[in-house]
Design a protein around this motif. Structure first.
Motif, PDB file in Angstrom:
ATOM      1  N   UNK A 176       0.019 -13.621   3.982  1.00  0.00           N
ATOM      2  CA  UNK A 176      -0.839 -12.490   3.691  1.00  0.00           C
ATOM      3  C   UNK A 176      -0.612 -11.967   2.285  1.00  0.00           C
ATOM      4  N   UNK A 177      -1.560 -11.134   1.821  1.00  0.00           N
ATOM      5  CA  UNK A 177      -1.500 -10.627   0.457  1.00  0.00           C
ATOM      6  C   UNK A 177      -0.257  -9.774   0.207  1.00  0.00           C
ATOM      7  N   UNK A 178       0.218  -9.087   1.239  1.00  0.00           N
ATOM      8  CA  UNK A 178       1.358  -8.197   1.043  1.00  0.00           C
ATOM      9  C   UNK A 178       2.683  -8.834   1.456  1.00  0.00           C
ATOM     10  N   UNK A 179       2.667 -10.133   1.717  1.00  0.00           N
ATOM     11  CA  UNK A 179       3.869 -10.823   2.203  1.00  0.00           C
ATOM     12  C   UNK A 179       5.038 -10.683   1.227  1.00  0.00           C
ATOM     13  N   UNK A 180       4.776 -10.929  -0.058  1.00  0.00           N
ATOM     14  CA  UNK A 180       5.862 -10.896  -1.044  1.00  0.00           C
ATOM     15  C   UNK A 180       6.455  -9.502  -1.161  1.00  0.00           C
ATOM     16  N   UNK A 181       5.609  -8.482  -1.232  1.00  0.00           N
ATOM     17  CA  UNK A 181       6.120  -7.117  -1.364  1.00  0.00           C
ATOM     18  C   UNK A 181       6.872  -6.684  -0.114  1.00  0.00           C
ATOM     19  N   UNK A 182       6.388  -7.096   1.046  1.00  0.00           N
ATOM     20  CA  UNK A 182       7.093  -6.765   2.293  1.00  0.00           C
ATOM     21  C   UNK A 182       8.467  -7.430   2.313  1.00  0.00           C
ATOM     22  N   UNK A 183       8.518  -8.671   1.900  1.00  0.00           N
ATOM     23  CA  UNK A 183       9.791  -9.382   1.931  1.00  0.00           C
ATOM     24  C   UNK A 183      10.779  -8.759   0.950  1.00  0.00           C
ATOM     25  N   UNK A 184      10.308  -8.404  -0.242  1.00  0.00           N
ATOM     26  CA  UNK A 184      11.188  -7.754  -1.218  1.00  0.00           C
ATOM     27  C   UNK A 184      11.743  -6.450  -0.656  1.00  0.00           C
ATOM     28  N   UNK A 185      10.865  -5.666  -0.049  1.00  0.00           N
ATOM     29  CA  UNK A 185      11.294  -4.390   0.534  1.00  0.00           C
ATOM     30  C   UNK A 185      12.339  -4.620   1.619  1.00  0.00           C
ATOM     31  N   UNK A 186      12.088  -5.556   2.520  1.00  0.00           N
ATOM     32  CA  UNK A 186      12.995  -5.801   3.637  1.00  0.00           C
ATOM     33  C   UNK A 186      14.336  -6.353   3.174  1.00  0.00           C
ATOM     34  N   UNK A 187      14.314  -7.190   2.133  1.00  0.00           N
ATOM     35  CA  UNK A 187      15.564  -7.711   1.580  1.00  0.00           C
ATOM     36  C   UNK A 187      16.405  -6.572   1.013  1.00  0.00           C
ATOM     37  N   UNK A 188      15.756  -5.645   0.360  1.00  0.00           N
ATOM     38  CA  UNK A 188      16.494  -4.514  -0.213  1.00  0.00           C
ATOM     39  C   UNK A 188      17.084  -3.631   0.883  1.00  0.00           C
ATOM     40  N   UNK A 189      16.288  -3.350   1.905  1.00  0.00           N
ATOM     41  CA  UNK A 189      16.771  -2.526   3.016  1.00  0.00           C
ATOM     42  C   UNK A 189      17.990  -3.178   3.663  1.00  0.00           C
ATOM     43  N   UNK A 190      17.911  -4.472   3.917  1.00  0.00           N
ATOM     44  CA  UNK A 190      19.024  -5.177   4.561  1.00  0.00           C
ATOM     45  C   UNK A 190      20.246  -5.216   3.653  1.00  0.00           C
ATOM     46  N   UNK A 191      20.056  -5.538   2.380  1.00  0.00           N
ATOM     47  CA  UNK A 191      21.185  -5.632   1.445  1.00  0.00           C
ATOM     48  C   UNK A 191      21.872  -4.279   1.278  1.00  0.00           C
ATOM     49  N   UNK A 192      21.101  -3.211   1.172  1.00  0.00           N
ATOM     50  CA  UNK A 192      21.685  -1.877   1.031  1.00  0.00           C
ATOM     51  C   UNK A 192      22.451  -1.480   2.293  1.00  0.00           C
ATOM     52  N   UNK A 193      21.927  -1.846   3.438  1.00  0.00           N
ATOM     53  CA  UNK A 193      22.603  -1.527   4.693  1.00  0.00           C
ATOM     54  C   UNK A 193      23.900  -2.311   4.826  1.00  0.00           C
ATOM     55  N   UNK A 194      23.890  -3.541   4.365  1.00  0.00           N
ATOM     56  CA  UNK A 194      25.110  -4.346   4.381  1.00  0.00           C
ATOM     57  C   UNK A 194      26.142  -3.787   3.411  1.00  0.00           C
ATOM     58  N   UNK A 195      25.668  -3.212   2.331  1.00  0.00           N
ATOM     59  CA  UNK A 195      26.571  -2.684   1.301  1.00  0.00           C
ATOM     60  C   UNK A 195      27.453  -1.558   1.831  1.00  0.00           C
ATOM     61  N   UNK A 196      26.947  -0.789   2.786  1.00  0.00           N
ATOM     62  CA  UNK A 196      27.729   0.323   3.319  1.00  0.00           C
ATOM     63  C   UNK A 196      28.509  -0.077   4.570  1.00  0.00           C
ATOM     64  N   UNK A 197      28.422  -1.357   4.932  1.00  0.00           N
ATOM     65  CA  UNK A 197      29.200  -1.861   6.061  1.00  0.00           C
ATOM     66  C   UNK A 197      30.561  -2.331   5.563  1.00  0.00           C
ATOM     67  N   UNK A 198      31.639  -2.013   6.270  1.00  0.00           N
ATOM     68  CA  UNK A 198      32.972  -2.481   5.850  1.00  0.00           C
ATOM     69  C   UNK A 198      33.098  -4.002   5.869  1.00  0.00           C
TER      70      UNK A 198
END
Length: 353
Positions: A176-198
């Motif tokens: 879909x047209x928004x696939x790339x932007x959705x994936x970028x957003x989700x990667x950031x959310x996951x990476x940031x959440x992992x960053x605060x995990x011990x």
């Protein structure tokens, strides 16, 4: 407090605890057309310098509170004053005194009684050297700025080209047209959440989070080397087609490597392109890496891209809801995903697009 950059505006700081010496030196230097500042010892000299940086320091050695050697040491230890030339003036002319002064960073040594012609010659020489030093530093700074701007522009042009190719590859894959932007957003959310995990806080920096977000769209850039009819085939791929399809990981990694750019963004981009189809149990491709052999950035992008693919409409099915997509992924988690990463992914599912 800026350095004066022209000899016409040069300032000479004269430091001597004997007033008559300061008067004599002040007269010689003033007659040369330069401005002067006067101080009775090293402590007073530092106060004058904090007000305004001189272009040259003429200092006696033997003084109360702070002598000339200590003044020199302090100035040379400060990045803002270390280049100011220092000429020692003293009644002592023993070799050890001269050597000590040079060892501390002094640029010259004049003995008393004063010889005006010698003072004028030494002052002019060191002011010219200082001016040349400042001009060379400024030229170097401008050159570095110019080079950095050119490199920055070249790097941005490469990124723009890569994103354009990634967009074409996504279109070929019927995303879909928004696939790339959705994936970028989700990667950031996951990476940031992992960053605060011990479990991952020592592996994920702010820079890593930013780069993963920027590099995520390049995961399937190798699809530009896969025939369009294979990418858009509605039915299952046969074995030969599967092998061709799997080559997109190698094609993408080689395309990025051939740019001959060495930086963290490009290295992470290559890891993502090359290894985002590896599985946690080693059943993936192209190299069959398993568990922590798989670069963390590739693990993050793989999970996010699968989620994004499941939650968008395809020609052969309707999109799954967030809950349905997570349930499908859970059924394969032991095979495909790092369990610790997938656990975090599920916890932040409401933030995903």
């Amino acid at each position: 407090m800026e350095h004066e950059k022209s000899m016409e505006n040069a300032i000479v700081l004269i430091v001597d605890d004997v007033e008559v010496n300061r008067v004599i030196l002040d007269g010689i230097v003033s007659d040369m057309g330069y401005s002067t500042m006067l101080a009775g010892n090293g402590t007073q000299a530092l106060e004058r310098i904090r007000e305004r940086h001189p272009n040259l320091v003429l200092t006696d050695i033997s003084m109360p509170e702070m002598d000339g050697y200590e003044l020199c040491r302090v100035l040379k230890a400060n990045v803002e004053t270390r280049d100011i030339p220092i000429i020692f003036i003293s009644a002592f002319d023993e070799t050890k005194d001269i050597v000590k002064g040079f060892g501390l960073g002094g640029g010259d040594y004049i003995t008393k009684p004063f010889i005006p012609e010698l003072i004028r010659a030494r002052v002019n020489v060191h002011l010219k050297l200082y001016e040349a030093t400042l001009q060379a530093r400024e030229a170097n700074r401008r050159l570095q700025v110019s080079v950095k701007e050119q490199l920055k522009q070249m790097e941005q042009e490469r990124k723009d080209m890569l994103y354009a190719l990634a967009g074409v590859a996504a279109e070929y894959s019927s995303h879909g047209e928004d696939y790339i932007e959705r994936m970028r957003h989700n990667c950031r959310v996951l990476a940031q959440s992992m960053q605060i995990s011990p479990l991952f806080d020592d592996l994920i920096s702010d820079s890593f989070v930013d780069i993963v977000e920027l590099a995520a769209p390049l995961c399937d850039i190798g699809n530009i080397g896969v025939p369009k009819d294979i990418l858009q085939k509605k039915g299952a791929l046969d074995q030969e087609e599967q092998e061709i399809m799997r080559n997109h990981t190698k094609i993408g990694a080689k395309l990025l490597k051939d740019l001959n750019v060495t930086n963290e963004f490009m290295q992470i981009s290559m890891d993502i392109a090359h290894f985002h189809h590896e599985n946690w149990d080693g059943s993936g491709y192209p190299e069959g890496k398993k568990e922590d052999e798989i670069p963390l950035a590739a693990q993050i992008v793989a999970m996010s891209s699968i989620f994004c693919a499941l939650t968008e409409d395809r020609s052969f099915r309707n999109k799954y809801s967030r809950e349905e997509a997570l349930e499908i992924m859970k059924q394969e988690q032991e095979q495909k995903f790092n369990p610790d990463v997938f656990n975090i992914f599920c916890k932040v599912a409401r933030q995903l697009r």
